[in-house]
Design an enzyme around this catalytic site. Structure first.
Site, PDB file in Angstrom:
ATOM      1  N   LYS A 141       0.846  -1.197   0.000  1.00  0.00           N
ATOM      2  CA  LYS A 141       0.000   0.000   0.000  1.00  0.00           C
ATOM      3  C   LYS A 141       0.885   1.252   0.000  1.00  0.00           C
ATOM      4  CE  LYS A 141      -3.980   1.907   2.592  1.00  0.00           C
ATOM      5  NZ  LYS A 141      -4.873   1.694   3.752  1.00  0.00           N
TER       6      LYS A 141
ATOM      7  N   SER B   3      -9.884  -0.648   7.082  1.00  0.00           N
ATOM      8  CA  SER B   3      -9.327  -0.508   5.726  1.00  0.00           C
ATOM      9  C   SER B   3      -8.625  -1.714   5.133  1.00  0.00           C
ATOM     10  CB  SER B   3      -8.362   0.670   5.689  1.00  0.00           C
ATOM     11  OG  SER B   3      -9.103   1.861   5.557  1.00  0.00           O
TER      12      SER B   3
ATOM     13  N   SER C 139      -9.804   1.712   2.911  1.00  0.00           N
ATOM     14  CA  SER C 139      -8.931   2.454   2.043  1.00  0.00           C
ATOM     15  C   SER C 139      -7.882   1.635   1.300  1.00  0.00           C
ATOM     16  CB  SER C 139      -8.226   3.543   2.868  1.00  0.00           C
ATOM     17  OG  SER C 139      -7.345   2.958   3.807  1.00  0.00           O
TER      18      SER C 139
HETATM   19  N1  GLN Z   1     -13.133   4.028   6.172  1.00  0.00           N
HETATM   20  C1  GLN Z   1     -12.557   4.437   7.412  1.00  0.00           C
HETATM   21  C2  GLN Z   1     -12.158   5.901   7.326  1.00  0.00           C
HETATM   22  O1  GLN Z   1     -12.436   6.467   6.336  1.00  0.00           O
HETATM   23  C3  GLN Z   1     -11.379   3.566   7.763  1.00  0.00           C
HETATM   24  C4  GLN Z   1     -10.144   3.967   7.111  1.00  0.00           C
HETATM   25  C5  GLN Z   1      -8.967   3.113   7.488  1.00  0.00           C
HETATM   26  O2  GLN Z   1      -9.105   2.083   8.138  1.00  0.00           O
HETATM   27  N2  GLN Z   1      -7.795   3.592   7.117  1.00  0.00           N
HETATM   28  O3  GLN Z   1     -11.604   6.448   8.216  1.00  0.00           O
END
Ligand code: GLN
Length: 454
Positions: A60, A159, A135
């Site tokens: 990532k 995410s 994400s």
């Molecule tokens: N979707 C969640 C957010 O927008 C989780 C994001 C993540 O785990 N990095 O914060």
């Protein structure tokens, strides 16, 4: 098969499908092929093999890689070339995996669909009209599309698990502190954790084994003995006590998703596990608590992006304040700005007690809910996400709906405990994920149940 051939297959697959899927932001082909050649020299010798010998992997793009741009899918960092490797990247190298490139994501890991990438959204390999989740959008899509054998993602509120669920693969968030965050671009430091995305649970155990361990470079890194995760994959769950929180199967969960989870429960009961309904009474506050805390931490962590020390500097400034203001206005996308504003507001004097401090207290209650359940159960089980992958564009204008996709994953980050998402069938032609949650540092129980079910 040689490592060079494996790596070649990976790049050929990327060339074939990534134009449509958009999982990769950057390839590292020359270095990967060179690494492959040097690993090939080891074949046929008695040199010990790393646990991930020769496996093409993706990372990532919020995990720093020396000499390979690390952008967090943000315009702000589009020119950022790190001068060091994250600890997990070193560990992949020590395990003799081959990093083939950097993966797309929601900008600074803020998002749940991949659509907040400032470069371009990633698409779900099962259906290109749908999002892959986020994400870690590229991390999940690349594995699902067979572009790499495994990938690393980061999970602050879901995410890793949510995109794994949407893309029909396995994704695990380890216990907070088990995997070093050194070299992970911080979003919400008390919640962030790096973990594997793989095709199956066995691969997940291999990758986890390779990336865990104490790191003096991360002050929150746990000093604990590391078990042999592979030995947990016995297939035996007889007598294991599994808790099903009623809050995880209530209103707002797609009936087809519920049905897949019920079928999974029947499978586990068939294997001799005991499944009982429990309550996690503070679940309903998890989303609000998370968005307060995560945004607060983000507003502080992202203060370092000032146009001076990192990334792109505005051309449009005649004094220092303009450098800060315009670099940040031009560099950050709308969701990142929203979080910074929310977090700055929540932390400002006069509001701190009402918001941040209150949220910290609720966080403790959410953790205590889990502690109470784990006094009597080995793992907690439920869906990973309320619905299967939604359509691209469907939720972009509606941040609150987008935030609710994480309702089932967020409590786990707030409590700092481990959880995995494993595929448990389909709904409307799209994959559904089963989430298995464990006690702190009991990754073995999580993997055991996931493996037995799979
Ligand atoms: N979707 C969640 C957010 O927008 C989780 C994001 C993540 O785990 N990095 O914060």
């Amino acid at each position: 098969l040689t490592v060079s051939e494996l790596v070649d297959l990976s790049y050929r697959r990327i060339a074939e499908v990534d134009g449509k899927i958009n999982a990769f932001l950057k390839l590292d082909e020359e270095r990967a092929r060179q690494t492959a050649r040097s690993l090939d020299e080891q074949i046929g010798t008695s040199a010990p093999r790393g646990l991930l010998f020769g496996l093409p992997a993706g990372v990532k793009d919020n995990i720093v890689t020396e000499g390979l741009t690390t952008t967090c899918a943000s315009k702000f960092l589009s020119n950022y070339d790190p001068i060091y490797d994250a600890t997990v990247v070193k560990k992949l190298r020590d395990a003799q995996a081959v990093t083939v490139g950097k993966l797309n994501m929601d900008e600074f890991a803020m998002g749940g669909s991949g659509e907040n990438s400032a470069v371009s959204p990633t698409r779900n390999p099962w259906n290109l009209e749908h999002v892959p989740g986020g994400s870690s959008s590229g991390s999940a899509a690349a594995v699902a599309a067979g572009e790499v054998y495994f990938s690393l993602g980061s999970d602050t509120g879901g995410s890793i698990r949510q995109p794994a669920s949407y893309c029909g693969i396995v994704g695990m968030k380890p216990t907070y502190g088990l995997v070093s965050r050194f070299g992970l671009v911080a979003f919400a430091s008390s919640l962030d954790q790096i973990g594997p995305l793989t095709k199956n649970v066995e691969d997940c155990a291999y990758v986890l084994q390779s990336i865990v361990g104490h790191d003096p470079l991360d002050s929150t890194s746990a000093k604990v003995d590391i078990p042999d995760y592979l030995s947990a994959l016995t297939g035996d769950v007889k007598g294991l006590r599994i808790a099903l929180p009623k809050e995880y199967m209530g209103a707002g969960i797609d009936p087809e998703v519920k049905a897949r989870v019920q079928e999974a429960i029947a499978v586990l009961e068939g294997l001799g596990a005991v499944v009982e309904e429990v309550s996690l009474p503070h679940s309903e506050y998890a989303v609000a608590t998370y968005y307060l805390l995560a945004s607060s931490e983000a507003s502080s962590n992202l203060a370092r992006f000032d146009g001076v020390r990192y990334g792109v500097r505005t051309d449009n400034a005649s004094n220092l304040l303009d450098v800060y203001l315009n670099s940040r206005s031009e560099g950050f996308g709308p969701e990142v700005k929203r979080r910074i504003m929310l977090g700055t507001y929540a932390l400002s004097s006069g509001y701190y007690d009402a918001y941040y401090l209150k949220a910290q207290k609720v966080r403790t209650l959410i953790k205590k809910d889990f502690d109470d359940v784990f006094a009597n159960y080995d793992v907690v089980l439920g869906p990973t996400a309320p619905t299967p992958a939604f359509k691209l564009g469907e939720q972009v204008g509606d941040p609150l709906t987008m935030y609710l996709n994480d309702i089932l994953t967020i409590p786990v980050n707030l409590a700092g405990i481990p959880a995995i998402s494993v595929p448990c069938g389909f709904a409307g032609g799209l994959p559904v994920g089963l989430q298995i949650i464990g006690k702190a540092l009991d990754e073995s129980a999580v993997l055991r149940v996931a493996h037995a079910f799979e």
